[in-house]
Design an enzyme around this catalytic site. Structure first.
Site, PDB file in Angstrom:
ATOM      1  N   LYS A 112       0.821  -1.216   0.000  1.00 58.12           N
ATOM      2  CA  LYS A 112       0.000   0.000   0.000  1.00 58.12           C
ATOM      3  C   LYS A 112       0.852   1.261   0.000  1.00 58.12           C
ATOM      4  CE  LYS A 112      -4.241  -2.100   1.237  1.00 58.12           C
ATOM      5  NZ  LYS A 112      -5.573  -2.082   1.765  1.00 58.12           N
ATOM      6  N   LYS A 194      -4.798 -10.516  -5.715  1.00 54.45           N
ATOM      7  CA  LYS A 194      -6.076 -10.740  -5.026  1.00 54.45           C
ATOM      8  C   LYS A 194      -7.111  -9.716  -5.509  1.00 54.45           C
ATOM      9  CE  LYS A 194      -6.092  -7.922  -0.854  1.00 54.45           C
ATOM     10  NZ  LYS A 194      -7.299  -7.612  -0.141  1.00 54.45           N
ATOM     11  N   LYS A 197     -10.379  -3.984  -3.182  1.00 54.53           N
ATOM     12  CA  LYS A 197     -11.237  -2.809  -3.238  1.00 54.53           C
ATOM     13  C   LYS A 197     -10.515  -1.633  -3.856  1.00 54.53           C
ATOM     14  CE  LYS A 197     -12.218  -2.584   1.204  1.00 54.53           C
ATOM     15  NZ  LYS A 197     -12.877  -2.242   2.469  1.00 54.53           N
TER      16      LYS A 197
END
Ligand code: ATP
Ligand code: LTN
Length: 325
Positions: A112, A194, A197
């Protein structure tokens, strides 16, 4: 006494079928057997920039999704993280026993933070310490999460053990609960990643609130591997991922799924998968519309009260053992 579970999701972006199959589905199943706490982790959400009005709306919308998924507020406690200030308070204490090195190893921070540690926020770095506080405040036995949270759970256990060793027995050391199937649903556009969102490519995720047309289009456009048969095969991650979604949304065994599509090609399979997913989400989507803001606020406020009564007891013990109070 029932054993306790704790889990949470961030009110960012839209929940997808990976969040549901990897986490929420198990939250619903486990609430029968455990005393459950399900948190909307809005303090975690601001570790990446959020528009204030969007965050506020997403927080209430996530409560709606918890309820529509089948979490029963009579049985389980649903609450907003920031309504229980003990989460932020315990984070400070635990950050004082956390090591830079162990947080630097967290893969989510690397992902992130996009590898740029100079510019990454400090909150993103200490994110796992806040998550450990969430869990440890409730003397949690079990934490149902997807595969991507396993490393954070290991850190939580390490911090609990370290605190107990240095200051005396205070925290229960929690166990992760990661489902054998569905713990990491992959992107429909890239089966190496994966479903996420925060993925910019919206075609990679089936969102829980997508309409039937959108779901059908996304499944038809999903990448497939070379080969023609519909089977679980490690060397064909794309078809295996789609078949996993079929398996979990129809509650069939892997063998039944494979037998069902014997002699059928990818086109036939995708058409049927799209129908199954649309029908699977339909009743959920109808329920989402049922909760008005007023009743949500009332559920969340009793949830916070219940959560706080437990969290404050743990924090009191922590302050007393560390000589703070
Ligand atoms: P992002 O998808 O942007 O990485 P996140 O994982 O931070 O979001 P949350 O809403 O906080 O999203 O996650 C809620 C739960 O869903 C967690 O337990 C997480 O492990 C699980 N989860 C997230 N993505 C998947 C996936 N692709 N497959 C299975 N479980 C998942
Ligand atoms: N980091 C988690 C969300 C989360 C959580 C928790 C999960 C925050 N606190 C405590 C389980 C227990 C994620 O899914 N991104």
């Amino acid at each position: 006494m029932k054993k306790r579970i704790f889990s949470g999701a961030q009110p960012t972006g839209q929940l997808h079928i990976g969040n549901y199959l990897g986490a929420l589905k198990n939250w619903v199943a486990l609430q029968e057997e455990y005393e459950a706490f399900y948190c909307i982790v809005n303090l975690h959400a601001i570790t990446l920039p959020q528009a204030p009005a969007t965050l506020k709306k997403a927080t209430l919308d996530l409560a709606r999704i918890y309820l529509a998924a089948g979490i029963d507020p009579e049985r389980s406690t649903i609450f907003i993280q920031s309504d229980v200030p003990e989460h932020a308070e315990l984070t400070w204490v635990l950050s004082c026993i956390s090591r830079m090195g162990e947080l630097e190893r967290m893969t989510q921070f690397k992902d992130k933070g996009k590898g740029n540690t100079e510019r990454a926020g400090v909150g993103l770095f200490t994110y796992p310490v806040l998550m450990a506080s969430d869990i440890l405040l409730y003397q949690t036995d079990l934490v149902p999460v997807g595969q991507d949270q396993k490393q954070h759970l290991e850190l939580t256990r390490d911090l609990a053990e370290r605190f107990n060793r240095d200051f005396g027995e205070t925290f229960k050391v929690p166990e992760p609960y990661i489902p054998k199937i569905g713990a990491s649903i992959k992107s429909l556009q890239d089966p190496e990643k994966k479903m996420s969102k925060s993925d910019e490519n919206l075609n990679g995720s089936i969102f829980l609130l997508d309409d039937p047309d959108t779901i059908t289009k996304k499944i038809k456009r999903a990448v497939t591997d070379s080969g023609t048969t519909v089977e679980f095969d490690e060397t064909r991650p794309a078809i295996s991922n789609l078949l996993t979604i079929f398996q979990l949304t129809t509650d069939r065994s892997p063998e039944e799924c494979v037998a069902h599509f014997e002699g059928k090609g990818y086109g036939h399979f995708k058409t049927e998968l799209a129908e199954v997913v649309v029908e699977f989400l339909r009743p959920f989507q109808e329920r989402v519309r049922q909760y008005d803001d007023e009743s949500l606020r009332s559920i969340l406020s009793s949830g916070a009260e219940k959560a706080r009564s437990i969290a404050s007891e743990t924090l009191r013990a922590v302050y007393s053992k560390t000589g703070i109070a």
